[in-house]
Write an enzyme that holds these catalytic residues in place. Structure first.
Site, PDB file in Angstrom:
ATOM      1  N   GLY B 269    -117.273  67.553  60.373  1.00 23.76           N
ATOM      2  CA  GLY B 269    -116.132  68.048  59.380  1.00 23.76           C
ATOM      3  C   GLY B 269    -115.465  66.825  58.519  1.00 23.76           C
ATOM      4  CG  ASN B 270    -114.730  68.138  54.640  1.00 25.78           C
ATOM      5  OD1 ASN B 270    -115.697  67.523  54.153  1.00 25.78           O
ATOM      6  ND2 ASN B 270    -114.606  69.431  54.919  1.00 25.78           N
ATOM      7  CD  GLU B 294    -121.965  68.287  69.940  1.00 25.58           C
ATOM      8  OE1 GLU B 294    -121.257  68.411  70.701  1.00 25.58           O
ATOM      9  OE2 GLU B 294    -121.772  69.055  68.910  1.00 25.58           O
ATOM     10  CB  ILE B 364    -108.013  76.714  65.586  1.00 22.60           C
ATOM     11  CG1 ILE B 364    -109.642  76.785  65.153  1.00 22.60           C
ATOM     12  CG2 ILE B 364    -107.227  78.178  65.009  1.00 22.60           C
ATOM     13  CD1 ILE B 364    -110.379  78.098  65.679  1.00 22.60           C
TER      14      ILE B 364
END
Lengths: 505, 505
Positions: B269-270, B294, B364
Site C-alpha cells: 500500500g501507499n 511478503e 482498518i
C-alpha cells in the site's frame, strides 16, 4: 559451608533473607524465579514485603517491578501485593491478592506471551533489571547453578540483572541435577536455529552459567513449593476428555495424524488432567508419544510410568502435593524422560511449529466465530493472563480449546455471541470442545463455524438464545462474512452484570 | 514447440484455455497460482468462467473451491465471482466483485494466515485438491518449471493436486530464471529447521520439480500481470513515514536496534511505499539493510539500486506498471539481490523470529488498548483478509502498525474504543503510528497504552470523545485491567451506521 553451596566465594555471601532484601530499593525492577508455583524464592520476597510495609508505615514510597516466569505463590505475589509493594507485574499471575489489586487499578499488569518475555527483557524493552532473585537447588564448585523446580525466565534474569540474589533451597531434591537443559542462542542478528528435532532433544547444559561477581547475597532455605491439589475428575471433564481423545482417533483414521500422534501440549487445570487421565486409563493404542509443553502435570507422570509417553519437555513442574512427592522420590528415574528448559525454548514458536504440536488449552469464553477470550471476565477484569496459550495455539499443528459449556452453576454461558476480549483470533482456533461435543472449525467460513459451535458446543439452555442472535445477525448485519449486531453483541454480558445470569429466564 | 516449453512430453499437452477448462467440473477444488496480482493464470480462469456461465444458463449447478496464494486479478477472482462460480474462497482476496459476493453471503470465505495455508493443504485439512492451475515462465527439457512473478502456494498445489494445468506466459521475462528459491521440508514429524540465517540465503533450487504425469494440459499465454499504480505520496503518508523512521533512529540510539537495522517487512500500500521512499530520499545512515517480507514493492527497487538494501526476500512482486517494467528490464541485475520463496517460507514464523523482523502493516481500525482489526468493516463486512500480517506481527522483533488517524474524509476514526473485530491482539502490537504521532506500547499496562494512543495517535476531532469514553470506563468498568463499558464499546460504530459519521457533531 552448606552441603548445597560448593563454591567458596559464594559461600561467603550467605546471609539472611532480611539482609538480602535490604539491598532492594523503591523503584527497582526485580526478576524473580517462579513458574506455576514451582521454584520461586521463599524467603527474600517475604522479608522484602516486611521491609516495604515498614517503609509505608513511615510514610515512605516503596514499590517495585515484579517480573517472574509465570505465576508464583502467596509467599511471593501474595506477600508483595498485600503490602502494596508491586508497581508493575510482568508477565503472568494467578494470585488472588495480586489479581484484586490489578482489578482495582493499583497494580499495572503487563500480560505478555511467555515466549516473548525473554526477548523483551534481553533487549531492554522493559527497562533496566536491577535484581535477579532466583531459587536454585545447588551451587557447583565452579560457581554454576543447578536450577530448581522451574526454569522459566531465570537464565535471562541472571544474565541481564545488575545484581543477583540466590536462594539455595535444600527442600528441592539434589538428584534433580541433570534434568534441566539450558541453552543460549546467539544474540540478534546472529541467531541460529534452535536445534530441537524431537521433544526430548538436549541442546545445552544442565546448569546456569553466571557472572559470580554479580552475586550480592546467597540465602539458604528449606521450604516446599506451592503445589495445588487437583479436584477429583468430574463428569464434565471426563466428557470433554472423551471427545478430545475420540477426535484424535478420528484424525489418525483419516491419516491426518500419525498413530504415535504428535507432541502434546496441555494447559494447566482439571480438564487438561482429565485428558491425560483418559489416555492412561483407556490406554492409547501406541507407545512412545511425547509432550512438548509448558508444565509437567500429574497425568504425565502416569503416562511416562506406563510407557505411553517416552518423554516430556517443559519449563516447570505443576504437580499436586502427591505428584511432587512422587517426582522428587523417583527423580533419578525421570532424568532421561523429562527435560526442563527455559520458557523461551519450551514455548518457542520455531520448535512448536516444527514438531507440529497438538495444543489443548482452557478458556474463559469463546464466541460463535471461534474467537477465544483466555484472560478477561466481562471484558475488563483480568483473571490470570494469556501465559503460553498463544505460543502453542498460533503455531500448533492442531489447536484445540476445551471448556465446560457453562460456568458459575449455569449462570454463565462459555459460548457467547462475541467475546468481550480476544486473546486467540478466529484465524488460529481449529477445534472447540465442551462436554456437549466438538466443533471442527478447520476450513470453515465464519457462518458455518457458528452453526457448528451452536449445535455441538453450546449448552442446551443457551442454544436457543445463541441461535436467535445468529439468525437475526444473518438477517440484519452490515455484511455476511461475520454477521454481528453490534448493538447487542454483548447482551449476554450485560444481562449477567444486571441480573447475575446470562440466561434470559 | 514453443520457445518456452522445452519438454517434449509436455509440449504435446498444449491446448487452448477452453479445452483445459473443460476438464474442471462442479464441486472441484482448484489451487490457482497468483499473489498480489502477480503470476496468476490468465486464460483458463476466464474460459472456466465462460463454461460456468453456460452451465448456469442451462440450469446446472457449477461452483468450485478457489484456492490461491493471495489476491489475484479481475481475470481470475473477478471473472469467476461474476458468474457465481466460487463456492469457497481461500485464503485471501482483494477483488471488488468477490468481496461483494462474500458480504452478501454467496461465497464462503476462509481467511487464514498465509504461512498456515501450506500446512492446511498438505495435511488435508481443507479436503481434496482436484486441480492445480499454475502460471510458469518456462518448462525445462527435464520437465522442471521456472516459476513466474509469484511463488505463493504453488509448490504445495503442484504436489498435492490430482491433476495439473500449466499456463506458460511468454510475457514474463525468461531471464527471471534463477530468482526463485524453492525448498521443501521433510513432512511432519520429521521436519528440519529452515536453514535461513540471513534474508538472502538460498536453500533450495530455482525450479518446481513435479510429477509430469499429472499434467493434463499446457496453455500458452502472453499477457501482463495486474500491476496497480501507486498514488503519489500525500502529506499524511509522508508524516507517518517520518514518525516511523524517526522511531527507528531512536531505537538505534538506545541500542535496541543495530545501525544496519534488522530485516524490514512492509505491508502492501501507499503508506508502506512512503516509508520505503523516506529511507531512499533521506538516505539511511548505513548500507546493507535487508527486507524479509511478503512482496517486492517499487520502493524496494529504489533502495536496492541506491545500495541501502543489499537484498530483499519475498514471495511475489507487487509493483506498479512502471516498477514491473523496470524489474523485468533489469531482472538479470536483480538476480542476486532478490529471492522469491514459497509463502510458507517468506512468512515462516521460525525465520521471522530468528531474523528479528521489523514489521510494518496497515489496519482498518485499532482500539485504545492496542488491539488491531485488519479485516472487517463495522465488525461484519470483510475488506480483504489477514494475509501475512500476523505472520510478521506475532513473531517480529519490533511490530508496528501504520494508519491515517481518520478515513472517509474524516467521518471514521481509525482509533475506536473497542475494535469490532480482532486480528492482532494487544499482546502482539508494540507500536502504533498515525500522522498525528507514535505510541510505543512496549511494557505498558493497558490503561497506560490507552492514554498514549489517545494523546499521540487519535485525530484531534475524536480525541475528546475517546478520552471521555476512557475516563468513564475507568470510573465505571467491572475491572481496571482493561476498562470497558460494554454497553457503549461500539458506540462509534453504531453512530457511523446511523449517521454516516463516527463523530457526535
Amino acid at each position: 559451608m552448606s552441603s548445597r553451596i560448593h563454591h567458596a566465594g559464594l559461600a561467603q555471601k550467605v546471609m539472611s533473607g532480611a539482609d538480602a532484601a535490604a539491598m532492594i530499593h523503591h523503584g527497582d525492577n526485580v526478576g524473580f524465579s517462579g513458574f506455576t508455583g514451582a521454584g520461586y524464592p521463599k524467603d527474600v520476597p517475604r522479608a522484602l514485603a516486611g521491609r516495604i510495609k515498614a517503609a509505608h508505615d513511615r510514610g515512605e514510597e516503596f514499590r517495585i517491578g515484579v517480573w517472574t516466569g509465570a505465576s508464583t505463590a502467596p509467599e511471593l505475589d501474595g506477600a508483595l501485593a498485600e503490602v502494596d509493594g508491586i508497581s508493575t507485574r510482568v508477565p503472568y499471575q494467578s494470585d488472588p491478592v495480586t489479581r484484586a489489586k490489578i482489578n482495582s487499578g493499583d497494580i499495572d499488569y503487563v500480560d505478555i506471551h511467555l515466549s516473548h518475555l525473554n526477548q523483551y527483557v534481553e533487549h531492554g524493552f522493559m527497562g533496566r533489571l536491577d535484581f535477579a532473585v532466583v531459587e536454585v537447588t545447588a551451587i557447583t564448585p565452579g560457581g554454576r547453578l543447578v536450577p530448581s523446580a522451574s526454569v522459566g525466565c531465570n537464565r535471562t534474569y541472571l544474565d541481564k540483572a545488575d545484581k543477583i540474589i540466590l536462594e539455595v533451597n535444600a527442600w528441592q531434591p539434589a538428584e534433580i541435577e541433570g534434568v534441566h537443559d539450558i541453552w543460549r542462542n546467539e544474540t540478534i542478528p546472529n541467531r541460529h536455529p534452535v536445534p530441537i528435532l524431537h521433544p526430548g532433544d538436549r541442546i545445552g547444559t544442565p546448569y546456569f552459567e553466571i557472572d559470580t561477581s554479580k552475586v550480592v547475597a546467597v540465602v539458604e532455605t528449606d521450604a516446599p513449593d506451592r503445589n495445588s491439589p487437583f479436584k477429583p475428575i468430574d463428569d464434565t471433564s471426563r466428557a470433554i476428555a472423551s471427545h478430545f481423545i475420540d477426535f484424535l482417533k478420528h484424525e489418525v483414521k483419516k491419516g491426518r495424524l500419525p498413530k504415535k500422534l504428535l507432541p502434546l501440549q496441555s494447559g494447566v487445570g482439571n480438564i487438561a488432567n482429565a485428558v491425560l487421565d483418559g489416555l492412561h486409563t483407556s490406554p492409547w493404542a501406541g507407545k512412545g508419544l511425547g509432550a512438548y509443553t509448558e508444565v509437567l502435570q500429574d497425568g504425565m507422570l502416569d503416562l511416562i510410568d506406563d510407557g505411553t509417553f517416552s518423554v516430556a519437555s517443559c519449563t516447570a513442574l505443576s504437580l499436586s502435593p502427591e505428584g511432587v512427592e512422587r517426582f522428587n522420590r523417583d527423580v533419578v528415574d525421570y532424568l532421561d524422560k523429562v527435560v526442563m528448559r527455559p520458557q523461551s525454548i519450551s514455548n518457542h514458536p520455531e520448535v512448536v511449529r516444527r514438531l507440529g504440536v497438538i495444543s489443548c488449552n482452557g478458556l474463559i469464553e469463546a464466541d460463535l466465530y471461534g474467537n477465544v477470550n483466555s484472560t478477561h471476565v466481562i471484558g475488563s477484569r483480568i483473571q490470570n493472563g494469556i501465559g503460553g496459550s498463544a505460543d502453542f495455539t498460533h503455531h500448533g499443528y492442531l489447536t484445540t480449546f476445551v471448556t465446560p459449556s457453562t460456568a458459575k452453576g449455569g449462570a454463565l454461558s462459555c459460548i457467547v455471541p462475541m467475546v468481550s476480549h480476544v486473546d486467540h483470533t478466529e484465524h488460529d482456533v481449529m477445534v472447540m470442545i465442551t462436554e456437549q461435543g466438538l466443533a471442527d472449525l478447520r476450513g470453515l467460513a465464519p457462518r458455518k463455524r457458528a452453526q457448528q459451535i451452536i449445535d455441538h458446543c453450546a449448552h442446551p439452555d443457551f442454544r436457543p438464545l445463541l441461535q436467535d442472535y445468529f439468525d437475526r445477525a444473518c438477517a440484519g448485519a452490515w455484511g455476511q462474512q461475520t454477521p454481528h449486531l453490534l448493538g447487542e453483541a454483548f447482551s449476554f454480558h450485560q444481562r449477567f452484570m444486571e441480573t447475575g445470569s446470562m440466561s434470559s429466564r
